[in-house]
Every structure is written in C-alpha cells, then in structure tokens.
Design an enzyme around this catalytic site. Structure first.
Site, PDB file in Angstrom:
ATOM      1  CB  CYS A 127     100.546  95.718  17.168  1.00 24.51           C
ATOM      2  SG  CYS A 127      99.691  97.212  15.747  1.00 24.51           S
ATOM      3  CG  HIS A 267     104.039  95.419  15.002  1.00 27.46           C
ATOM      4  ND1 HIS A 267     103.724  94.400  14.014  1.00 27.46           N
ATOM      5  CD2 HIS A 267     104.185  96.718  15.147  1.00 27.46           C
ATOM      6  CE1 HIS A 267     102.328  95.621  14.059  1.00 27.46           C
ATOM      7  NE2 HIS A 267     102.858  96.721  14.703  1.00 27.46           N
ATOM      8  CG  ASN A 297     100.952  97.645  11.408  1.00 25.73           C
ATOM      9  OD1 ASN A 297     100.994  96.644  12.494  1.00 25.73           O
ATOM     10  ND2 ASN A 297     100.654  99.392  12.327  1.00 25.73           N
TER      11      ASN A 297
HETATM   12  C1  COA Z   1     102.772 107.526   9.526  1.00 27.56           C
HETATM   13  C2  COA Z   1     104.182 107.942   9.147  1.00 27.56           C
HETATM   14  C3  COA Z   1     104.875 106.713   8.162  1.00 27.56           C
HETATM   15  C4  COA Z   1     104.936 109.286   9.160  1.00 27.56           C
HETATM   16  O1  COA Z   1     105.786 109.857   8.261  1.00 27.56           O
HETATM   17  P1  COA Z   1     106.715 110.755   8.327  1.00 27.56           P
HETATM   18  O2  COA Z   1     108.210 111.148   7.928  1.00 27.56           O
HETATM   19  O3  COA Z   1     106.649 110.987  10.145  1.00 27.56           O
HETATM   20  O4  COA Z   1     105.680 112.342   8.244  1.00 27.56           O
HETATM   21  P2  COA Z   1     105.106 113.303   8.916  1.00 27.56           P
HETATM   22  O5  COA Z   1     104.235 112.559   9.442  1.00 27.56           O
HETATM   23  O6  COA Z   1     105.803 114.378   9.733  1.00 27.56           O
HETATM   24  O7  COA Z   1     104.641 113.947   7.336  1.00 27.56           O
HETATM   25  C5  COA Z   1     105.508 114.656   6.213  1.00 27.56           C
HETATM   26  C6  COA Z   1     104.731 115.484   5.203  1.00 27.56           C
HETATM   27  O8  COA Z   1     104.112 114.211   4.233  1.00 27.56           O
HETATM   28  C7  COA Z   1     102.784 114.008   4.474  1.00 27.56           C
HETATM   29  N1  COA Z   1     102.045 113.080   4.238  1.00 27.56           N
HETATM   30  C8  COA Z   1     101.235 112.670   4.767  1.00 27.56           C
HETATM   31  N2  COA Z   1     101.298 111.092   4.410  1.00 27.56           N
HETATM   32  C9  COA Z   1     101.453 110.613   3.257  1.00 27.56           C
HETATM   33  C10 COA Z   1     101.774 110.108   2.094  1.00 27.56           C
HETATM   34  N3  COA Z   1     101.040 108.628   2.043  1.00 27.56           N
HETATM   35  N4  COA Z   1     101.829 110.994   0.877  1.00 27.56           N
HETATM   36  C11 COA Z   1     102.658 111.977   1.048  1.00 27.56           C
HETATM   37  N5  COA Z   1     102.351 112.721   1.879  1.00 27.56           N
HETATM   38  C12 COA Z   1     102.526 112.588   3.271  1.00 27.56           C
HETATM   39  C13 COA Z   1     102.135 115.099   5.639  1.00 27.56           C
HETATM   40  O9  COA Z   1     100.703 115.162   5.188  1.00 27.56           O
HETATM   41  C14 COA Z   1     102.799 115.562   5.857  1.00 27.56           C
HETATM   42  O10 COA Z   1     102.670 116.916   4.707  1.00 27.56           O
HETATM   43  P3  COA Z   1     103.607 118.463   5.199  1.00 27.56           P
HETATM   44  O11 COA Z   1     104.411 118.729   5.835  1.00 27.56           O
HETATM   45  O12 COA Z   1     102.849 118.948   4.309  1.00 27.56           O
HETATM   46  O13 COA Z   1     101.902 118.587   6.607  1.00 27.56           O
HETATM   47  C15 COA Z   1     106.022 108.024  10.177  1.00 27.56           C
HETATM   48  O14 COA Z   1     105.122 108.551  10.904  1.00 27.56           O
HETATM   49  C16 COA Z   1     105.215 106.794  11.266  1.00 27.56           C
HETATM   50  O15 COA Z   1     104.971 105.391  10.948  1.00 27.56           O
HETATM   51  N6  COA Z   1     104.732 106.150  12.164  1.00 27.56           N
HETATM   52  C17 COA Z   1     105.028 104.936  13.363  1.00 27.56           C
HETATM   53  C18 COA Z   1     103.532 104.769  12.757  1.00 27.56           C
HETATM   54  C19 COA Z   1     103.872 103.428  12.983  1.00 27.56           C
HETATM   55  O16 COA Z   1     104.538 102.066  13.251  1.00 27.56           O
HETATM   56  N7  COA Z   1     101.983 103.012  13.677  1.00 27.56           N
HETATM   57  C20 COA Z   1     101.642 101.755  14.216  1.00 27.56           C
HETATM   58  C21 COA Z   1     102.152 101.000  15.292  1.00 27.56           C
HETATM   59  S1  COA Z   1     101.850  99.404  15.650  1.00 27.56           S
END
Ligand code: COA
Length: 340
Positions: A127, A267, A297
């Site tokens: 990215c 970003h 993204n």
């Molecule tokens: C990916 C992201 C949105 C996940 O959000 P989060 O608050 O960390 O959520 P978690 O991964 O803890 O998941 C929480 C719950 O939601 C669930 N979940 C994940 N994706 C889901 C979706 N699309 N819809 C519904 N539930 C979802 C998970 O399974 C988890 O369930 P569980 O508690 O029963 O296991 C977040 O971590 C994020 O944005 N990270 C940065 C990613 C990024 O920017 N990457 C690129 C960088 S260049």
C-alpha cells in the site's frame, strides 16, 4: 510490533532541482459492489462493515486489468498537466497486481498512451507503492536524469481477494491514480519525503502461495492460499501509530506545525484508522481527505486516487501545504510533504 521513524530513509533534497506535481488523474472501474451486495455473498451486515471500516461501497473491474485503470489515470493526469504523451520521459507504475508477471504494466501504459520516448518500470511496496514511486520519480527528475515523470499507483485488489472470507472481502476495491511530475510552474514543489519498511512484520499481510516460494498448484488454489490473508488487529495498531508519526516527522523537520497543514491525504484503509490518526495529531477531520467510504482499500491506487479527488473538488489549491501518508503490507510506510 515496534516500529520507529528513526529508521526511515530521509529523502531531503540536497542539490536536487525543484520538482512539482503538475497534474493528477484517476481511473476507476464502472462496477460497484455495495455492502448490500456483500450481505448476499458472505455472513455480514452493512452495519458491521460501516461501523468497523467506514466502507459503504467499492469499485471492481469487470474484465479490465490493472493497466486499463492505470492508462485511464495517466491520460487524465497528462490532460490536467497540459502535456502530450510523446513528451513523457519516464513512466513508473506501483502495483502488487500487474496484468501479468511479465511484461511490466509500465510497458502497457507506454504503448496505450503512445509515450514512445518514455523509459519505465514497475515497483511494488504494497500500500506504500505509489509513495515509493513518487519518491523515485522525484529523485530522478530532480537529479536531471529525466525531464518529467508519470507516477502511477494501480491495483486490481479483487484479484487477490477471497470473496468467501468476510473479514477480507469487505475491505478492498480496484482503482488507479496518477501524478505527472515536472519543473515547477507556479511555485509548487515537493518539499520532503520519507520511506521505510519493517520486514519483521512481513507475514502480517501476505498471500501465502502463488509466488516463487510456493508456486500455485491445484492444492494451493483449492485451499485459497493465493488470496491475501491478514492479521487485521496488528495491522490496525501499526497504522494508527505510524500515520501520525509520518505527518509529525515531515512537518516538524521542515519547520511547520499541524496548523500549517491544509490537507492530509492518507492511505484509505479504514475510516477508524483515519479518525484515530487525526485525533492523535489534533487535526480536525475536515482537513483529512476521506473517500474510503466509496472505494475501500485500493492499495497502490489509494493515495493518488484520493489526491486527484481532492484536487478536482477544490480541496487543494495553489500554495496549500499538503501531506501524503501511507502504510501497509511489508510492513511499509511513506510520507510526502508538498507545497501545491
Ligand atoms: C479487518 C478489521 C476491519 C476487523 O475489525 P476488528 O474490529 O479488528 O474485528 P475482529 O477481527 O476482531 O472481528 C470481530 C468479529 O467480527 C467478525 N467479523 C469479521 N469480519 C466480519 C464481517 N465482514 N462481518 C461481520 N462480522 C465480521 C469476526 O469473525 C469476529 O467474530 P468473533 O468475535 O465471533 O470471532 C480491522 O482489524 C482492520 O481494519 N484492520 C486493519 C486492516 C487494514 O487496514 N489493512 C490494510 C492495511 S494497508
């Protein structure tokens, strides 16, 4: 994961000629994938996606390749700069999703534009790819090796996205953005840049198969290992720390404060990252360019796409102080301070 901008390569401008961004452009595919569409594909809800990411829809290709998006963005950037394709001397394309592993996307762009005099190559820094390409183009033009440069960030992230994984498929979209660099015309200038990587975080975002370590086989494809996987929580923490560090470093060492900054163009990974970063900086959200809600993204396409929108909608004007900041896979990060 501890990272520090102390280990950045500082790209201050010793004896370089001034270089300015003279035009911007973008290329987005016509197909829209909404959160409602995703509700029909995986076990998710619009409410979850909006609350956790701020994303409402993203654009996906429908038969196009990365070069098609890159070409559209480049054409707009040339038009905005008022230059003909045969004047272009260098084409840089940042991408993690080239049309094919060979030829470089830059070659496809050169042929489609008719930029017959141009040299060019692709580079990849996840990215932060576009920002590393911007630094490369700035240095090569500033050193006099080329008179100008098209710098393009383009990715078709749908090719790397597992649409059976709800935690991944809601995040990504396809897009390209471009800038045209050359001799300043109105006093605008790229002032400073920094880039960095921390390979200890290499496995936080990766596609486990499909490369030279584990070439694609029937088995890797059946296990969906050619798609991206991510440790979302760790990446989130890294991004929230790194984004403000980049901005503070660039402003501080150039004698500016946050009050001097007209617009931060970060970003676009997740609205919560942008909100948390802006809060740490004491920067009102009105001075942060945000379009993650409409595009998700788009990796290398993200910063130049947001920059082009900011320019076209009048959020950046001549004389403004603009900071670009990126973070992502690698781990990688980069920043650029520009007097527009
Ligand atoms: C990916 C992201 C949105 C996940 O959000 P989060 O608050 O960390 O959520 P978690 O991964 O803890 O998941 C929480 C719950 O939601 C669930 N979940 C994940 N994706 C889901 C979706 N699309 N819809 C519904 N539930 C979802 C998970 O399974 C988890 O369930 P569980 O508690 O029963 O296991 C977040 O971590 C994020 O944005 N990270 C940065 C990613 C990024 O920017 N990457 C690129 C960088 S260049």
């Amino acid at each position: 994961m501890q990272t520090s901008v102390d280990r950045d390569w500082t790209i201050s401008p010793p004896r370089l000629r001034p270089v300015a961004v003279l035009g911007t452009g973008s290329g987005v595919p016509p197909r829209t994938l909404t959160n409602a569409d995703l509700e029909g594909m995986v076990d998710t809800t619009d409410e979850w996606i909006v609350t956790r990411t701020g994303i409402r829809e993203r654009r996906l290709v429908d038969g196009q390749a990365t070069s098609d998006l890159a070409i559209a963005a480049a054409e707009q950037a040339l038009l905005a700069a008022g230059v003909e394709a045969d004047q272009v001397e260098l084409i840089l394309v940042a991408t993690v999703t080239p049309d094919e592993c060979c030829p470089p996307v830059a070659c496809r762009v050169q042929a489609a534009l008719g930029a017959h005099r141009a040299a060019g190559f692709d580079l990849s820094a996840a990215c932060s790819g576009f920002m590393n390409a911007l630094m490369t183009g700035h240095r090569l033009v500033g050193a006099g090796a080329f008179a100008n440069c098209l710098v393009i960030g383009a990715d078709t992230m749908s090719a790397l996205t597992d649409y059976e994984r709800r935690d991944m498929c809601v995040l990504f979209g396809d897009a390209a953005g471009a800038t045209y660099l050359g001799e300043p015309r109105d006093g605008g200038e790229i002032l400073d840049q920094l880039v960095g990587i921390d390979g200890r975080g290499a496995e936080m975002i990766m596609a486990p198969a499909g490369g030279s370590r584990r070439p694609a086989t029937l088995e890797t494809v059946a296990r969906r290992e050619h798609f991206l996987q991510m440790n979302g929580k760790e990446v989130f923490k890294f991004a929230v720390q790194k984004m403000p560090e980049i901005v503070e470093t660039l402003l501080g060492r150039n004698g500016y404060s946050i009050d001097d900054l007209t617009l931060l163009v970060p970003h676009q990974a997740n609205l919560r990252i942008l909100e948390a970063g802006a809060k740490r900086l004491g920067l009102p959200l009105e001075r942060v360019m945000i379009n993650v809600d409409r595009y998700g993204n788009t990796a290398s396409g993200s910063v130049p796409l947001a920059l082009d929108e900011a320019v076209r909608t009048g959020r950046i004007r001549r004389g403004d102080l603009v900071c670009l900041a990126s973070f992502g896979g690698g781990l990688s990060w980069a920043g650029s301070l520009i007097r527009w």
